[in-house]
Design an enzyme around this catalytic site. Structure first.
Site, PDB file in Angstrom:
ATOM      1  N   TYR A   1       0.843  -1.207   0.000  1.00  0.00           N
ATOM      2  CA  TYR A   1       0.000   0.000   0.000  1.00  0.00           C
ATOM      3  C   TYR A   1       0.874   1.251   0.000  1.00  0.00           C
ATOM      4  O   TYR A   1       0.733   2.120  -0.872  1.00  0.00           O
ATOM      5  CB  TYR A   1      -0.903  -0.033   1.224  1.00  0.00           C
ATOM      6  CG  TYR A   1      -1.895   1.106   1.311  1.00  0.00           C
ATOM      7  CD1 TYR A   1      -2.981   1.179   0.439  1.00  0.00           C
ATOM      8  CD2 TYR A   1      -1.762   2.103   2.283  1.00  0.00           C
ATOM      9  CE1 TYR A   1      -3.899   2.210   0.528  1.00  0.00           C
ATOM     10  CE2 TYR A   1      -2.681   3.137   2.379  1.00  0.00           C
ATOM     11  CZ  TYR A   1      -3.743   3.189   1.497  1.00  0.00           C
ATOM     12  OH  TYR A   1      -4.654   4.214   1.581  1.00  0.00           O
TER      13      TYR A   1
ATOM     14  N   SER B   1     -14.222   2.109  13.003  1.00  0.00           N
ATOM     15  CA  SER B   1     -15.284   1.137  12.736  1.00  0.00           C
ATOM     16  C   SER B   1     -15.198  -0.047  13.704  1.00  0.00           C
ATOM     17  O   SER B   1     -16.207  -0.519  14.226  1.00  0.00           O
ATOM     18  CB  SER B   1     -15.241   0.669  11.289  1.00  0.00           C
ATOM     19  OG  SER B   1     -13.925   0.394  10.895  1.00  0.00           O
TER      20      SER B   1
ATOM     21  N   GLN C   1      -0.751   5.275  21.726  1.00  0.00           N
ATOM     22  CA  GLN C   1      -0.436   5.802  20.393  1.00  0.00           C
ATOM     23  C   GLN C   1      -1.602   6.688  19.944  1.00  0.00           C
ATOM     24  O   GLN C   1      -2.750   6.411  20.265  1.00  0.00           O
ATOM     25  CB  GLN C   1      -0.139   4.683  19.385  1.00  0.00           C
ATOM     26  CG  GLN C   1      -1.294   3.815  18.963  1.00  0.00           C
ATOM     27  CD  GLN C   1      -1.545   2.633  19.902  1.00  0.00           C
ATOM     28  OE1 GLN C   1      -1.388   2.742  21.106  1.00  0.00           O
ATOM     29  NE2 GLN C   1      -1.975   1.521  19.338  1.00  0.00           N
TER      30      GLN C   1
ATOM     31  N   ASP D   1       3.242  -0.745  12.603  1.00  0.00           N
ATOM     32  CA  ASP D   1       2.151   0.175  12.920  1.00  0.00           C
ATOM     33  C   ASP D   1       2.754   1.498  13.413  1.00  0.00           C
ATOM     34  O   ASP D   1       3.515   1.501  14.367  1.00  0.00           O
ATOM     35  CB  ASP D   1       1.275  -0.436  14.029  1.00  0.00           C
ATOM     36  CG  ASP D   1      -0.071   0.247  14.098  1.00  0.00           C
ATOM     37  OD1 ASP D   1      -0.701   0.418  13.047  1.00  0.00           O
ATOM     38  OD2 ASP D   1      -0.483   0.621  15.213  1.00  0.00           O
ATOM     39  N   PRO D   2       2.437   2.618  12.760  1.00  0.00           N
ATOM     40  CA  PRO D   2       3.049   3.878  13.194  1.00  0.00           C
ATOM     41  C   PRO D   2       2.589   4.276  14.607  1.00  0.00           C
ATOM     42  O   PRO D   2       1.435   4.053  14.956  1.00  0.00           O
ATOM     43  CB  PRO D   2       2.561   4.895  12.168  1.00  0.00           C
ATOM     44  CG  PRO D   2       1.717   4.179  11.204  1.00  0.00           C
ATOM     45  CD  PRO D   2       1.526   2.777  11.629  1.00  0.00           C
ATOM     46  N   ARG D   3       3.508   4.866  15.388  1.00  0.00           N
ATOM     47  CA  ARG D   3       3.149   5.222  16.769  1.00  0.00           C
ATOM     48  C   ARG D   3       2.285   6.471  16.833  1.00  0.00           C
ATOM     49  O   ARG D   3       1.460   6.636  17.689  1.00  0.00           O
ATOM     50  CB  ARG D   3       4.431   5.482  17.597  1.00  0.00           C
ATOM     51  CG  ARG D   3       5.157   4.224  17.991  1.00  0.00           C
ATOM     52  CD  ARG D   3       6.606   4.515  18.203  1.00  0.00           C
ATOM     53  NE  ARG D   3       7.167   5.084  16.967  1.00  0.00           N
ATOM     54  CZ  ARG D   3       8.447   5.302  16.729  1.00  0.00           C
ATOM     55  NH1 ARG D   3       9.331   5.034  17.646  1.00  0.00           N
ATOM     56  NH2 ARG D   3       8.871   5.807  15.593  1.00  0.00           N
TER      57      ARG D   3
HETATM   58  N1  LIG Z   1     -10.419   6.419   4.387  1.00  0.00           N
HETATM   59  C1  LIG Z   1      -9.244   6.872   4.725  1.00  0.00           C
HETATM   60  O1  LIG Z   1      -9.011   7.152   5.906  1.00  0.00           O
HETATM   61  C2  LIG Z   1      -8.165   7.058   3.702  1.00  0.00           C
HETATM   62  C3  LIG Z   1      -6.921   7.549   4.138  1.00  0.00           C
HETATM   63  C4  LIG Z   1      -5.913   7.737   3.199  1.00  0.00           C
HETATM   64  C5  LIG Z   1      -6.131   7.479   1.865  1.00  0.00           C
HETATM   65  N2  LIG Z   1      -7.340   6.998   1.467  1.00  0.00           N
HETATM   66  C6  LIG Z   1      -7.494   6.709   0.033  1.00  0.00           C
HETATM   67  O2  LIG Z   1      -8.751   7.127  -0.431  1.00  0.00           O
HETATM   68  C7  LIG Z   1      -9.248   6.207  -1.403  1.00  0.00           C
HETATM   69  C8  LIG Z   1     -10.624   5.719  -1.012  1.00  0.00           C
HETATM   70  O3  LIG Z   1     -10.541   5.049   0.237  1.00  0.00           O
HETATM   71  P1  LIG Z   1     -11.828   4.523   1.023  1.00  0.00           P
HETATM   72  O4  LIG Z   1     -11.570   4.696   2.460  1.00  0.00           O
HETATM   73  O5  LIG Z   1     -13.040   5.106   0.412  1.00  0.00           O
HETATM   74  O6  LIG Z   1     -11.704   2.961   0.718  1.00  0.00           O
HETATM   75  P2  LIG Z   1     -12.782   1.956   0.080  1.00  0.00           P
HETATM   76  O7  LIG Z   1     -12.152   0.607   0.110  1.00  0.00           O
HETATM   77  O8  LIG Z   1     -14.115   2.131   0.693  1.00  0.00           O
HETATM   78  O9  LIG Z   1     -12.851   2.494  -1.413  1.00  0.00           O
HETATM   79  C9  LIG Z   1     -11.981   2.087  -2.430  1.00  0.00           C
HETATM   80  C10 LIG Z   1     -12.821   1.762  -3.641  1.00  0.00           C
HETATM   81  O10 LIG Z   1     -11.949   1.390  -4.728  1.00  0.00           O
HETATM   82  C11 LIG Z   1     -12.499   0.239  -5.366  1.00  0.00           C
HETATM   83  N3  LIG Z   1     -11.391  -0.475  -6.016  1.00  0.00           N
HETATM   84  C12 LIG Z   1     -10.371  -1.158  -5.432  1.00  0.00           C
HETATM   85  N4  LIG Z   1      -9.559  -1.669  -6.361  1.00  0.00           N
HETATM   86  C13 LIG Z   1     -10.065  -1.291  -7.576  1.00  0.00           C
HETATM   87  C14 LIG Z   1      -9.684  -1.513  -8.915  1.00  0.00           C
HETATM   88  N5  LIG Z   1      -8.579  -2.221  -9.205  1.00  0.00           N
HETATM   89  N6  LIG Z   1     -10.441  -0.976  -9.900  1.00  0.00           N
HETATM   90  C15 LIG Z   1     -11.560  -0.272  -9.628  1.00  0.00           C
HETATM   91  N7  LIG Z   1     -11.984  -0.028  -8.361  1.00  0.00           N
HETATM   92  C16 LIG Z   1     -11.232  -0.534  -7.353  1.00  0.00           C
HETATM   93  C17 LIG Z   1     -13.148  -0.545  -4.249  1.00  0.00           C
HETATM   94  O11 LIG Z   1     -14.085  -1.485  -4.687  1.00  0.00           O
HETATM   95  C18 LIG Z   1     -13.762   0.569  -3.410  1.00  0.00           C
HETATM   96  O12 LIG Z   1     -15.050   0.907  -3.842  1.00  0.00           O
HETATM   97  C19 LIG Z   1      -8.210   5.089  -1.515  1.00  0.00           C
HETATM   98  O13 LIG Z   1      -7.374   5.343  -2.622  1.00  0.00           O
HETATM   99  C20 LIG Z   1      -7.433   5.216  -0.231  1.00  0.00           C
HETATM  100  O14 LIG Z   1      -6.109   4.765  -0.388  1.00  0.00           O
HETATM  101  C21 LIG Z   1      -8.354   6.780   2.353  1.00  0.00           C
END
Ligand SMILES: NC(=O)c1ccc[n+]([C@@H]2O[C@H](COP(=O)([O-])OP(=O)(O)OC[C@H]3O[C@@H](n4cnc5c(N)ncnc54)[C@H](O)[C@@H]3O)[C@@H](O)[C@H]2O)c1
Length: 313
Positions: A144, A188, A208, A272-274
């Site tokens: 990731y 959650s 943390q 896991d970040p602190r």
């Molecule tokens: N929620 C957070 O706290 C957070 C923090 C940092 C970054 N993000 C970034 O924000 C974005 C959305 O996160 P989220 O929390 O809504 O997660 P989420 O898992 O609810 O949403 C991600 C969506 O991407 C879709 N997806 C995954 N792989 C795919 C692919 N190969 N092709 C098409 N669709 C695909 C999934 O089905 C899902 O609907 C992500 O890129 C995540 O890395 C979220």
């Protein structure tokens, strides 16, 4: 009115973003392969003629006509992104290449949903955008963290090489309704455990800290970032700088749910970040943005959502 593609649009953040963009009068193309997202997240938008849903994997090229692209597709929680780590890296890297290729072909503006995980286990607190991070390239979180770092590299190389209009936002922990109930994320997890009267699992000492941004604040910041002039690329941190320990968060959730669950402590997972806290000076200065929703208020909305989910299960 703009034609806007939201990849990962059926996920937690993507569904709120689609909703807000439709509310602003745009045409929204929601693309998702439903890896972690669900139709339930967007079912209330399906009757809107300005909304279109497309099942597609961003690892494959896409040919559509759009003016803006928000690239959110990627599993975001450790449980989901570690389930198939190779696919996670592919989604970040091939997904970025394909969406940047599309942006180049149709001259669209493109925004990447990056993450605070690019800072790894940081030596600097809070983290400004100028900090390059401290990331393990071979650990279980690397698919990731490094995938997202590589996506950022690609965005900036497409900018330098092809003069693309790019924006990169680094999202810190965000929470709210439509989070996945079993994604192992702390908000959650704690809420579902509290509502089901099960023990609340705290990893490590519980000292943390994390910062928590409510989804409405985050969506507002993403849209403002997309609206900045072409010379602004980011990366820009988006998050809530208020810091809470895991114990403080658990206690708030116990109070707000009225649960009698007990706190139990388990060993901290590797890497896991602190501590993680955004420096949002750039977002404040450039976007005129700062988070508005207090943790208690956001938690109330999120708890109300999870009550419905838990009751229906
Ligand atoms: N929620 C957070 O706290 C957070 C923090 C940092 C970054 N993000 C970034 O924000 C974005 C959305 O996160 P989220 O929390 O809504 O997660 P989420 O898992 O609810 O949403 C991600 C969506 O991407 C879709 N997806 C995954 N792989 C795919 C692919 N190969 N092709 C098409 N669709 C695909 C999934 O089905 C899902 O609907 C992500 O890129 C995540 O890395 C979220």
């Amino acid at each position: 009115m703009q034609r806007i593609l939201v990849t990962g649009g059926a996920g937690f953040l993507g569904s709120h973003l689609c909703e807000r963009l439709l509310g602003q009068g745009h045409d929204v193309l929601c693309l998702d392969n439903f890896y972690t997202g669900s139709k339930r997240n967007i079912s209330h938008l399906m009757g809107n003629p300005a909304f279109e849903l497309m099942r597609h994997d961003v690892c494959f090229p896409l040919y559509v006509e759009v003016d803006q692209i928000y690239n959110l597709a990627c599993p975001a929680s450790p449980i989901h992104y570690q389930f198939d780590p190779v696919q996670t890296t592919k989604t970040s890297v091939h997904g970025a290449i394909n969406m940047l290729g599309l942006a180049k072909r149709v001259k669209a503006k493109i925004l990447q949903a990056s993450t605070s995980e690019v800072y790894g286990d940081p030596d600097v607190h809070p983290q400004p955008e100028t900090y390059w991070g401290s990331v393990n390239p071979i650990g279980i979180r690397s698919c990731y963290d490094e995938g997202k770092r590589c996506a950022e590299t690609l965005f900036f190389d497409y900018r330098r090489q092809h003069n693309l209009r790019i924006k990169v936002v680094r999202i810190f922990n965000t929470y709210g309704p439509r989070m996945h109930p079993n994604d192992g994320r702390v908000v959650s997890n704690f809420i579902v455990q509290a509502l089901q009267g099960r023990d609340i699992t705290i990893y490590g000492s519980g000292e943390q800290t994390r910062s928590f941004c409510y989804v409405d604040d985050l969506v507002e910041a993403m849209i403002r970032t997309m609206g900045t002039g072409d010379d602004f690329t980011g990366p820009v941190n988006i998050g809530n700088p208020g810091e809470f320990t895991m114990i403080e968060l658990a206690e708030k959730i116990l109070t707000l749910t009225g649960s009698r669950s007990k706190l139990v402590f388990e060993p901290l997972p590797s890497d896991d970040p602190r501590q993680r806290k955004p420096d949002i000076a750039l977002a404040r200065g450039t976007l005129g943005w700062e988070p508005k929703v207090a943790l208690d208020d956001g938690l109330r909305e999120t708890i109300a959502y999870f009550r419905r989910i838990v009751a229906a299960a």
